[in-house]
Design a protein around this motif. Structure first.
Motif, mmCIF file in Angstrom:
data_model
loop_
_atom_site.group_PDB
_atom_site.id
_atom_site.type_symbol
_atom_site.label_atom_id
_atom_site.label_comp_id
_atom_site.label_asym_id
_atom_site.label_seq_id
_atom_site.Cartn_x
_atom_site.Cartn_y
_atom_site.Cartn_z
ATOM 1 N N TYR A 61 0.847 -1.816 0.141
ATOM 2 C CA TYR A 61 -0.178 0.263 0.334
ATOM 3 C C TYR A 61 0.747 1.289 -0.399
ATOM 4 N N GLY A 62 1.151 2.239 -1.038
ATOM 5 C CA GLY A 62 1.688 3.894 -0.984
ATOM 6 C C GLY A 62 2.528 3.016 -1.482
ATOM 7 N N ASP A 63 3.316 2.154 -1.093
ATOM 8 C CA ASP A 63 4.722 2.489 -2.246
ATOM 9 C C ASP A 63 4.980 0.689 -1.849
ATOM 10 N N ARG B 132 1.147 2.738 -6.310
ATOM 11 C CA ARG B 132 1.186 3.178 -7.858
ATOM 12 C C ARG B 132 0.758 4.624 -7.523
ATOM 13 N N PRO B 133 1.755 5.462 -8.863
ATOM 14 C CA PRO B 133 1.788 7.020 -8.809
ATOM 15 C C PRO B 133 0.452 7.671 -8.499
ATOM 16 N N ASP C 264 -5.274 10.278 -2.094
ATOM 17 C CA ASP C 264 -4.747 10.559 -0.842
ATOM 18 C C ASP C 264 -4.776 9.367 -0.030
ATOM 19 N N TYR C 265 -2.982 8.586 -0.033
ATOM 20 C CA TYR C 265 -2.673 7.741 0.384
ATOM 21 C C TYR C 265 -2.792 7.943 2.376
ATOM 22 N N ARG D 195 6.729 9.136 -3.755
ATOM 23 C CA ARG D 195 7.062 9.234 -2.256
ATOM 24 C C ARG D 195 5.182 9.905 -1.741
ATOM 25 N N VAL D 196 5.266 8.753 -0.652
ATOM 26 C CA VAL D 196 3.999 9.047 -0.354
ATOM 27 C C VAL D 196 3.901 10.036 1.055
ATOM 28 N N VAL D 197 3.324 11.431 0.995
ATOM 29 C CA VAL D 197 4.084 11.760 1.838
ATOM 30 C C VAL D 197 2.145 12.378 2.790
ATOM 31 N N GLU D 198 2.282 12.599 4.616
ATOM 32 C CA GLU D 198 1.190 12.376 4.618
ATOM 33 C C GLU D 198 0.554 14.048 4.737
#
Length: 294
Positions: free
Chosen positions: A131-133, A189-190, A223-224, A251-254
């Motif tokens: 999930y996310g990455d 995914r992106p 929005d992950y 990169r997943v960023v909150e």
């Protein structure tokens, strides 16, 4: 013993499905591989054809909108491929599911072992939902832990509902553990393509009014949310995934002030998941679309 691989796919390039990786991950133990290629507009059928293996047989299909209800099109397309399989066992991977090469010898051995045991109708896999990455995966109770991905041929087995699993004459299959994982990359995914994939998936389950209401702006990124409540992956990914992983460019960023409330991040779900995973070592009321017999 003959093994048939099978899958279905549409618009894998546009929606970032690792279809080539999915197929080639199990191809080494397959004698044939049936692919139902839908009417894509991004060159997906040519991508599958370019794998260039004589064992792969492509069935070109047109997706009928009458099946765009509760994901029924996924099962219908799965069955198109399944019904063309000629092997003793049929090995299913969806377009975002990959099997690790380390598990292939054991899977083949299991199919040999149970070939003449008619009581065994399928093999049950464990799941890692990334999930996310590629470094985080889901362990929350709202994510399914097991599913059938190898089924015995010639007994009337068909894909069930939205193609998450299989049944025979509407009855659950009798299965044994595969002792192998499905690496599920459906949520890696992106962010822009993740949003488009979500819209495409929702369009197969709901009417246009519902989709437009829940996806008013088709251009926003998915929005992950935070990844801090997920498990950190410390193993190795399948070899066929290495090139795709190396190309990861997001990169997943909150996001500050994000209003996204994914179910797995809710306190009640996290608390119960912790109890189940760390204390009880089992899921309370877990839905099982199979009968585990051995």
């Amino acid at each position: 013993m003959k093994i048939s691989g099978f899958t279905f796919v549409k618009n894998a390039i546009k929606l970032y499905y690792p279809i080539v990786e999915a197929i080639t991950s199990i191809l080494p133990i397959c004698d044939e591989f049936i692919v139902a290629c839908g009417d894509s507009d991004d060159g997906t059928t040519d991508l599958v054809r370019a794998i260039g293996d004589d064992r792969i047989r492509i069935i070109e299909t047109v997706w009928d909108p009458k099946y765009f209800v509760h994901g029924a099109i996924n099962a219908q397309q799965t069955n198109v491929a399944l019904n063309q399989c000629t092997g003793d066992w049929c090995f299913y991977v969806q377009a975002d599911e990959v099997v690790h090469e380390q598990d292939l010898p054991g899977l083949r051995e299991k199919m040999v072992r149970y070939l003449n045991d008619s009581e065994v109708e399928g093999l049950l896999f464990d799941y890692k939902h990334f999930y996310g990455d590629y470094d985080h995966y889901q362990i929350g109770r709202n994510w399914y832990r097991h599913e059938i991905r190898i089924v015995r041929n010639g007994i009337g087995t068909q894909s069930w509902k939205s193609a998450q699993s299989f049944r025979k004459d509407g009855k659950k299959l009798r299965v044994v553990r595969a002792d192998a994982d499905i690496y599920h990359y459906g949520w890696v995914r992106p962010p822009k393509q993740m949003k488009q994939k979500q819209i495409a998936l929702d369009s197969l389950h709901h009417d246009k009014e519902w989709v437009d209401k829940h996806h008013a702006d088709h251009t926003v990124e998915y929005d992950y949310g935070t990844l801090k409540n997920l498990a950190v992956f410390e193993g190795t990914h399948p070899q066929v995934m290495q090139h795709r992983i190396a190309q990861m460019n997001w990169r997943v960023v909150e996001k500050p002030g994000s209003k996204e409330k994914h179910k797995h991040n809710k306190l009640s779900v996290r608390a119960l998941s912790f109890i189940e995973n760390k204390v009880l070592r089992r899921r309370i009321g877990e839905y099982r679309n199979y009968l585990l017999i051995k």
